[in-house]
Scaffold this motif. Sequence first.
Motif, mmCIF file in Angstrom:
data_model
loop_
_atom_site.group_PDB
_atom_site.id
_atom_site.type_symbol
_atom_site.label_atom_id
_atom_site.label_comp_id
_atom_site.label_asym_id
_atom_site.label_seq_id
_atom_site.Cartn_x
_atom_site.Cartn_y
_atom_site.Cartn_z
ATOM 1 N N ALA A 212 -3.576 0.795 11.643
ATOM 2 C CA ALA A 212 -3.724 2.246 12.018
ATOM 3 C C ALA A 212 -2.375 3.668 12.086
ATOM 4 O O ALA A 212 -2.399 4.668 11.058
ATOM 5 C CB ALA A 212 -3.804 2.561 13.559
ATOM 6 N N PHE A 213 -0.922 3.135 12.133
ATOM 7 C CA PHE A 213 0.113 3.627 11.942
ATOM 8 C C PHE A 213 0.094 3.737 10.047
ATOM 9 O O PHE A 213 0.688 4.724 10.240
ATOM 10 C CB PHE A 213 1.220 2.812 12.809
ATOM 11 N N ASP A 214 0.316 2.402 9.967
ATOM 12 C CA ASP A 214 0.437 2.721 7.694
ATOM 13 C C ASP A 214 -0.850 4.015 7.487
ATOM 14 O O ASP A 214 -0.009 4.566 6.556
ATOM 15 C CB ASP A 214 1.044 1.648 7.117
ATOM 16 N N GLN A 215 -1.772 3.877 8.162
ATOM 17 C CA GLN A 215 -2.915 4.402 7.210
ATOM 18 C C GLN A 215 -2.235 5.879 7.360
ATOM 19 O O GLN A 215 -2.747 6.582 6.604
ATOM 20 C CB GLN A 215 -3.859 4.280 8.319
ATOM 21 N N LEU A 216 -1.479 6.609 8.839
ATOM 22 C CA LEU A 216 -1.353 8.209 9.029
ATOM 23 C C LEU A 216 0.236 8.276 7.387
ATOM 24 O O LEU A 216 -0.437 8.355 7.176
ATOM 25 C CB LEU A 216 0.011 7.974 9.727
ATOM 26 N N THR A 217 0.970 7.176 7.220
ATOM 27 C CA THR A 217 1.710 7.395 5.898
ATOM 28 C C THR A 217 1.221 7.900 4.630
ATOM 29 O O THR A 217 1.084 8.291 4.130
ATOM 30 C CB THR A 217 3.246 6.289 5.791
ATOM 31 N N ALA B 112 1.142 -0.795 0.204
ATOM 32 C CA ALA B 112 0.108 -0.159 -0.045
ATOM 33 C C ALA B 112 0.743 1.049 -0.147
ATOM 34 O O ALA B 112 0.198 2.454 -0.675
ATOM 35 C CB ALA B 112 -1.251 0.351 1.277
ATOM 36 N N GLY B 113 2.462 1.393 0.911
ATOM 37 C CA GLY B 113 2.378 1.991 0.779
ATOM 38 C C GLY B 113 3.703 2.534 -0.931
ATOM 39 O O GLY B 113 3.431 3.788 -0.964
ATOM 40 N N TRP B 114 3.761 1.564 -1.123
ATOM 41 C CA TRP B 114 4.271 1.554 -2.481
ATOM 42 C C TRP B 114 3.136 2.044 -3.109
ATOM 43 O O TRP B 114 3.948 2.641 -4.085
ATOM 44 C CB TRP B 114 5.575 0.101 -2.965
ATOM 45 N N LEU B 115 2.289 1.665 -3.503
ATOM 46 C CA LEU B 115 1.152 2.331 -4.058
ATOM 47 C C LEU B 115 0.783 3.521 -4.063
ATOM 48 O O LEU B 115 0.873 4.375 -4.840
ATOM 49 C CB LEU B 115 -0.099 1.369 -4.110
ATOM 50 N N ALA B 116 1.142 4.259 -2.722
ATOM 51 C CA ALA B 116 0.596 5.900 -2.514
ATOM 52 C C ALA B 116 1.545 6.828 -3.208
ATOM 53 O O ALA B 116 1.626 7.351 -4.218
ATOM 54 C CB ALA B 116 0.206 6.130 -0.987
ATOM 55 N N LEU B 117 2.991 6.192 -3.242
ATOM 56 C CA LEU B 117 4.105 6.532 -3.466
ATOM 57 C C LEU B 117 3.986 6.971 -5.505
ATOM 58 O O LEU B 117 4.093 8.164 -6.060
ATOM 59 C CB LEU B 117 5.473 5.924 -3.539
#
Length: 713
Positions: free
Chosen positions: A645-650, A612-617
């Motif tokens: 919840a933590f990764d949701q912040l990013t 998810a973090g990679w796709l958001a970038l």
Amino acid sequence: MDGMKRLIEEIHSRSLWQVLGIYLVGSWIALQVVDVLANNFGLPEWFPAFALALLVIGLPIVLATAFVQEGIRPEPRRAVDAGQGSEDPTSASSALSGVDAPEAAGAGKARSLFTWRNAIGGGVLAFALLGVVTAGRMLTVPGTAGLSADRSDAGDTRSVAVLPFTNMNQDPESQFFSDGVHEDILAHLAKVEDLKVISRTSVMEYRDRAVNLRTVADELGVATILEGSVRRSEDRVRVVAQLIDAETDEHLWADTYDRTVTDIFEIQTDIARSIAAALQASFAPTVAVAAGAPPTENFEAYEHYLQGSQHLHLAEFRLDAASALLAIEELERAVALDPGFAMAYARLARARISAERFELMEQAPLIEAGRDAARRALELGPDLAEAHHAMWVAGADPRNSLRYLERALELEPGNAAILRDLGVELRARDRWEEAYAAAVRAAALDPRSAANNRTAGQTARYMRRFDEAQSYLDRAVRLATDATGLSQIYNELILLEVARGGGIDGAKRVFREERERYDVAPATIQFRFINSPEVLVGGEWDTYIDSLDPESDDPAVACISDPILVGTGCHYQKGMMHRLAGRTDRARAYWDSLVADRAELRPEFATPEAEAGWLALQARDLARAGLFDEASSTMDEVMAMDVDAFDQLTILRRRAQFYAEMGDAERAVEDLERLLAVPSQVTYYTLRDRQAWLPIRDDPAFQALLARHQPSP
């Protein structure tokens, strides 16, 4: 000469020798009492000297009192000359004791001052003062109430640092055995509920060097030190251990074990129980039985386990890739020799996950093998803390990850590694106060660990406790020994500098400080071990880009000769520089290359959060490249994913950046308002100073957001 002779005669006649003898004997007895108090109650070094000073001051007072009281008394009246009809009053009074009138008057004053009542009263008052100092010290200073007394502050008095045991064989090949004895004793002590035990990481730096115990105790925050030695000779082992009060240097407990080598498990357990008893601490009821159970009946398997553990520590704490492979090899031998060796399976799970971090093997099979080892460890050792911890490390059952850590902590309440990971897990569940408490406790139990201090500092930064974050991160910088860990800490310091209002100039100062320590760019060092594109767009590079002159041709912005970095860092940097200079078309060309290379180099993701973090970038940079439809579709995919919840912040922050690139200030502000209301990386200053918000910087909605959250002067 006559005066000296007269003084000696007076001393003999007034029994001063007896008074002096009695005083010296009494003083010696008093000093013995003081010495006992100082040793048993942890009183300061100046305490005996203070008592001696009082006795020295009292000596001349007592002698003067004896001299005056024994010597000033009327003598018989002398006969009057037969030829005189009357007696001169003046001459009569001066005849007293053979002195003239002024001397008699002085003697009267001396007798009224130097009385036995005054001398005794002064002595009582002086020693009463000494008693007050003693009681105050015992009641107010941690760790001085005496180890045999009841302690109200267990956190200070029930604390121990177990220094690495000396390898008396002086053979590097046998070092693993003495280190293993040391580590197993630590593991036993970590099971004691109300005992602060400093973790292995923090004590290993004291191995094989002379240390001052009081200095070590101050550095580690403990009241007692356990030190010892191990000598192995064929099938015999000799273990010597002693527990020392660090302040008084008193031996609280000591023992020597001379047994067969297979008795080592019993020796380790006995030492742990003896220390707990000496410090009036106790094992938790749930672990009392497990604390004495040997991990294996196969001593050869145990030796392979010890060697594998030594390699695993090097792999985890020194980021030594070769050690990860050696750890796997030794631990696989251990479980082959004893398929019921639960602890070896737990370590094997960690070793396999550690090797995956270095990309030394095919990752997907290695991860699954690590999870299998963790499951096997838990099956064999349901009451083994490390088995529960391994389930979390390997991600073998993500839905129950918190339960595994909580159970691990119940079994080993003094395990700093479990506490640190529990803090990370609690952050992921939006339980920030508990997460921070766990991180702080982990840093206290492992104070010389750069990683633990960094975790505590990062958590404090998200919670906007900036002073606390600064303190932990400054300590982490001083403790870091490897380039990768140091670069991560500097990244945190850079982000902290901007978050608290230090501005880009403050961040540049931290960035320059880091660059001076390396010959290559920090992100290159980071990326060697951390397979995450986020590193390339984290605080270091963002700060560097924000501070560059757009017209400059800084060599640090040149493409780095790493095939992965060429597709991300280089294009990102140059794209940002051209946009800052107003060259939108040239910037977009770099971002076109960025998103194309990132898609081509898309890695396999171990967790939904990483993907998810990679796709958001990718969604953000697709928008920067003007590919708005594809960007929107990618962001929709991200928001449909189930992340913690933590990764949701990013992800929420990156979505706000995505909206900013799309020119949708209202929805960007909506996400930013949510982030400002909870612990996150977003602060007024990051919004004011970061170039990421350049596309909506002048929008009224964004300006209103800044106005609402501007700190009070």
